[in-house]
Design a protein around this motif. Sequence first.
Motif, PDB file in Angstrom:
ATOM      1  N   GLU A  50     -11.432  -7.304  -3.682  1.00 45.59           N
ATOM      2  CA  GLU A  50     -10.367  -7.656  -2.741  1.00 45.59           C
ATOM      3  C   GLU A  50      -9.822  -9.051  -3.020  1.00 45.59           C
ATOM      4  OE1 GLU A  50     -11.660  -5.116   1.212  1.00 45.59           O
ATOM      5  OE2 GLU A  50     -12.441  -7.141   0.954  1.00 45.59           O
ATOM      6  N   THR A  51     -10.700  -9.969  -3.347  1.00 43.13           N
ATOM      7  CA  THR A  51     -10.258 -11.330  -3.665  1.00 43.13           C
ATOM      8  C   THR A  51      -9.461 -11.335  -4.970  1.00 43.13           C
ATOM      9  OG1 THR A  51     -12.129 -12.300  -2.494  1.00 43.13           O
ATOM     10  CG2 THR A  51     -11.045 -13.685  -4.133  1.00 43.13           C
ATOM     11  N   GLU A  52      -9.954 -10.634  -5.975  1.00 40.03           N
ATOM     12  CA  GLU A  52      -9.237 -10.576  -7.269  1.00 40.03           C
ATOM     13  C   GLU A  52      -7.858  -9.949  -7.088  1.00 40.03           C
ATOM     14  OE1 GLU A  52      -9.666  -8.415 -11.618  1.00 40.03           O
ATOM     15  OE2 GLU A  52     -11.474  -8.724 -10.411  1.00 40.03           O
ATOM     16  N   PHE A  53      -7.798  -8.845  -6.357  1.00 37.43           N
ATOM     17  CA  PHE A  53      -6.530  -8.168  -6.107  1.00 37.43           C
ATOM     18  C   PHE A  53      -5.597  -9.073  -5.302  1.00 37.43           C
ATOM     19  CE2 PHE A  53      -4.496  -4.078  -4.272  1.00 37.43           C
ATOM     20  CZ  PHE A  53      -3.565  -4.045  -5.290  1.00 37.43           C
ATOM     21  N   GLY A  54      -6.144  -9.791  -4.326  1.00 37.09           N
ATOM     22  CA  GLY A  54      -5.339 -10.719  -3.539  1.00 37.09           C
ATOM     23  C   GLY A  54      -4.726 -11.807  -4.396  1.00 37.09           C
ATOM     24  N   MET A  55      -5.505 -12.319  -5.354  1.00 38.09           N
ATOM     25  CA  MET A  55      -4.989 -13.356  -6.264  1.00 38.09           C
ATOM     26  C   MET A  55      -3.880 -12.788  -7.154  1.00 38.09           C
ATOM     27  SD  MET A  55      -6.647 -16.188  -5.648  1.00 38.09           S
ATOM     28  CE  MET A  55      -6.557 -17.183  -7.113  1.00 38.09           C
ATOM     29  N   GLU A  56      -4.064 -11.548  -7.627  1.00 36.34           N
ATOM     30  CA  GLU A  56      -3.050 -10.926  -8.483  1.00 36.34           C
ATOM     31  C   GLU A  56      -1.724 -10.747  -7.757  1.00 36.34           C
ATOM     32  OE1 GLU A  56      -4.593  -7.241  -9.990  1.00 36.34           O
ATOM     33  OE2 GLU A  56      -6.264  -8.231 -11.019  1.00 36.34           O
ATOM     34  N   ARG A  60       3.758 -12.690  -5.850  1.00 32.54           N
ATOM     35  CA  ARG A  60       4.793 -11.820  -5.311  1.00 32.54           C
ATOM     36  C   ARG A  60       4.830 -11.817  -3.779  1.00 32.54           C
ATOM     37  NH1 ARG A  60       4.312  -5.908  -5.397  1.00 32.54           N
ATOM     38  NH2 ARG A  60       2.499  -6.380  -6.668  1.00 32.54           N
ATOM     39  N   LEU A  61       3.673 -11.957  -3.131  1.00 31.27           N
ATOM     40  CA  LEU A  61       3.608 -11.793  -1.687  1.00 31.27           C
ATOM     41  C   LEU A  61       3.492 -13.104  -0.905  1.00 31.27           C
ATOM     42  CD1 LEU A  61       1.302  -8.642  -1.533  1.00 31.27           C
ATOM     43  CD2 LEU A  61       3.797  -8.752  -1.526  1.00 31.27           C
ATOM     44  N   GLN A  62       3.369 -14.233  -1.587  1.00 24.09           N
ATOM     45  CA  GLN A  62       3.247 -15.528  -0.905  1.00 24.09           C
ATOM     46  C   GLN A  62       4.396 -15.808   0.062  1.00 24.09           C
ATOM     47  OE1 GLN A  62       0.588 -17.633  -0.869  1.00 24.09           O
ATOM     48  NE2 GLN A  62       1.723 -18.727   0.723  1.00 24.09           N
ATOM     49  N   THR A 103       3.877   2.210   3.305  1.00 24.15           N
ATOM     50  CA  THR A 103       4.760   3.266   2.797  1.00 24.15           C
ATOM     51  C   THR A 103       6.063   2.711   2.237  1.00 24.15           C
ATOM     52  OG1 THR A 103       5.599   3.612   5.040  1.00 24.15           O
ATOM     53  CG2 THR A 103       3.833   5.052   4.308  1.00 24.15           C
ATOM     54  N   SER A 104       6.659   1.743   2.909  1.00 21.33           N
ATOM     55  CA  SER A 104       7.960   1.249   2.444  1.00 21.33           C
ATOM     56  C   SER A 104       7.853   0.398   1.181  1.00 21.33           C
ATOM     57  CB  SER A 104       8.653   0.448   3.550  1.00 21.33           C
ATOM     58  OG  SER A 104       7.927  -0.728   3.850  1.00 21.33           O
ATOM     59  N   MET A 105       6.806  -0.417   1.080  1.00 20.18           N
ATOM     60  CA  MET A 105       6.640  -1.288  -0.083  1.00 20.18           C
ATOM     61  C   MET A 105       5.544  -0.786  -1.012  1.00 20.18           C
ATOM     62  SD  MET A 105       6.701  -4.962   1.918  1.00 20.18           S
ATOM     63  CE  MET A 105       6.258  -5.906   0.475  1.00 20.18           C
ATOM     64  N   GLU A 106       4.761   0.185  -0.532  1.00 16.25           N
ATOM     65  CA  GLU A 106       3.605   0.699  -1.270  1.00 16.25           C
ATOM     66  C   GLU A 106       2.664  -0.427  -1.681  1.00 16.25           C
ATOM     67  OE1 GLU A 106       4.959   3.265  -4.403  1.00 16.25           O
ATOM     68  OE2 GLU A 106       5.735   4.730  -2.986  1.00 16.25           O
ATOM     69  N   GLU A 107       2.398  -1.298  -0.709  1.00 16.72           N
ATOM     70  CA  GLU A 107       1.493  -2.424  -0.923  1.00 16.72           C
ATOM     71  C   GLU A 107       0.285  -2.290  -0.005  1.00 16.72           C
ATOM     72  OE1 GLU A 107       1.718  -4.599  -3.192  1.00 16.72           O
ATOM     73  OE2 GLU A 107       3.825  -4.865  -3.685  1.00 16.72           O
ATOM     74  N   PRO A 108      -0.862  -2.792  -0.426  1.00 20.42           N
ATOM     75  CA  PRO A 108      -2.021  -2.827   0.473  1.00 20.42           C
ATOM     76  C   PRO A 108      -1.806  -3.920   1.519  1.00 20.42           C
ATOM     77  CG  PRO A 108      -2.502  -4.056  -1.505  1.00 20.42           C
ATOM     78  CD  PRO A 108      -1.140  -3.428  -1.712  1.00 20.42           C
ATOM     79  N   HIS A 109      -2.725  -4.036   2.465  1.00 18.68           N
ATOM     80  CA  HIS A 109      -2.682  -5.182   3.372  1.00 18.68           C
ATOM     81  C   HIS A 109      -2.899  -6.431   2.521  1.00 18.68           C
ATOM     82  CE1 HIS A 109      -2.739  -2.786   7.000  1.00 18.68           C
ATOM     83  NE2 HIS A 109      -3.771  -2.097   6.543  1.00 18.68           N
ATOM     84  N   TRP A 110      -2.235  -7.526   2.876  1.00 17.48           N
ATOM     85  CA  TRP A 110      -2.389  -8.766   2.116  1.00 17.48           C
ATOM     86  C   TRP A 110      -2.259  -9.951   3.058  1.00 17.48           C
ATOM     87  CZ3 TRP A 110       0.133 -13.301   0.995  1.00 17.48           C
ATOM     88  CH2 TRP A 110      -0.389 -14.040  -0.073  1.00 17.48           C
ATOM     89  N   GLY A 111      -3.079 -10.948   2.821  1.00 15.18           N
ATOM     90  CA  GLY A 111      -3.035 -12.176   3.605  1.00 15.18           C
ATOM     91  C   GLY A 111      -4.045 -13.160   3.057  1.00 15.18           C
ATOM     92  N   ARG A 112      -4.672 -13.910   3.933  1.00 18.79           N
ATOM     93  CA  ARG A 112      -5.683 -14.885   3.521  1.00 18.79           C
ATOM     94  C   ARG A 112      -6.993 -14.580   4.235  1.00 18.79           C
ATOM     95  NH1 ARG A 112      -4.050 -18.248  -0.074  1.00 18.79           N
ATOM     96  NH2 ARG A 112      -1.868 -18.756  -0.154  1.00 18.79           N
ATOM     97  N   SER A 113      -8.074 -14.858   3.526  1.00 23.29           N
ATOM     98  CA  SER A 113      -9.399 -14.698   4.133  1.00 23.29           C
ATOM     99  C   SER A 113      -9.641 -15.873   5.069  1.00 23.29           C
ATOM    100  CB  SER A 113     -10.479 -14.665   3.046  1.00 23.29           C
ATOM    101  OG  SER A 113     -10.602 -15.950   2.455  1.00 23.29           O
ATOM    102  N   SER A 114     -10.728 -15.808   5.819  1.00 22.33           N
ATOM    103  CA  SER A 114     -11.046 -16.914   6.727  1.00 22.33           C
ATOM    104  C   SER A 114     -11.322 -18.196   5.955  1.00 22.33           C
ATOM    105  CB  SER A 114     -12.235 -16.552   7.616  1.00 22.33           C
ATOM    106  OG  SER A 114     -13.353 -16.212   6.825  1.00 22.33           O
ATOM    107  N   GLU A 115     -11.627 -18.062   4.659  1.00 24.45           N
ATOM    108  CA  GLU A 115     -11.843 -19.242   3.813  1.00 24.45           C
ATOM    109  C   GLU A 115     -10.544 -19.740   3.193  1.00 24.45           C
ATOM    110  OE1 GLU A 115     -13.607 -16.284   3.053  1.00 24.45           O
ATOM    111  OE2 GLU A 115     -15.281 -16.828   4.344  1.00 24.45           O
ATOM    112  N   GLY A 116      -9.426 -19.048   3.468  1.00 23.20           N
ATOM    113  CA  GLY A 116      -8.131 -19.479   2.960  1.00 23.20           C
ATOM    114  C   GLY A 116      -7.763 -18.882   1.612  1.00 23.20           C
ATOM    115  N   PRO A 118      -6.455 -15.889  -0.940  1.00 22.68           N
ATOM    116  CA  PRO A 118      -5.664 -14.655  -0.859  1.00 22.68           C
ATOM    117  C   PRO A 118      -6.605 -13.454  -0.927  1.00 22.68           C
ATOM    118  CG  PRO A 118      -4.761 -16.142  -2.512  1.00 22.68           C
ATOM    119  CD  PRO A 118      -6.082 -16.699  -2.095  1.00 22.68           C
ATOM    120  N   ILE A 119      -6.281 -12.431  -0.127  1.00 23.70           N
ATOM    121  CA  ILE A 119      -7.120 -11.242  -0.107  1.00 23.70           C
ATOM    122  C   ILE A 119      -6.242 -10.023   0.135  1.00 23.70           C
ATOM    123  CG2 ILE A 119      -7.634 -11.458   2.361  1.00 23.70           C
ATOM    124  CD1 ILE A 119     -10.514 -10.496   1.595  1.00 23.70           C
TER     125      ILE A 119
END
Length: 129
Positions: A50-56, A60-62, A103-116, A118-119
């Motif tokens: 999840e962390t690796e995918f969040g960084m990737e 695009r999602l920042q 469905t609209s963007m075909e993206e997983p959930h994305w945000g920041r972990s409690s440690e800050g 990307p996840i």
Amino acid sequence: MTAPEEERRVQEAVRRHARTRAFAEAEDVISAVLSDPRVQEARTRVGAAETEFGMELQARLQPFQDRYDRAVAEGDADRLTEVCAGKHGRWGRICVLPDGHETSMEEPHWGRSSEGRPIAWVGSAPDGW
């Protein structure tokens, strides 16, 4: 106290006791499963992925994270209501993408972990992870 009132009071006490015992037993089972070394290893691997995918996805999602941060800072409730309902605050995860993004963007959930960090995650955040 009448006999029917006493009977009702006893039945309620029995129900409370049964419910309390069932919850305690369920917690014991959940703790046993989560303490299994194979489950801990799987949890570690999923967290790393999840962390690796969040960084990737960060580049695009920042902008969505920036928009969310501005809405929070400005108290913009209208903008915040447009954000995905995938808010897993218990696990320190708040999806910052638009509602319906799966469905609209075909993206997983994305945000920041409690440690800050990307996840990214799919589905619900796992209990106790």
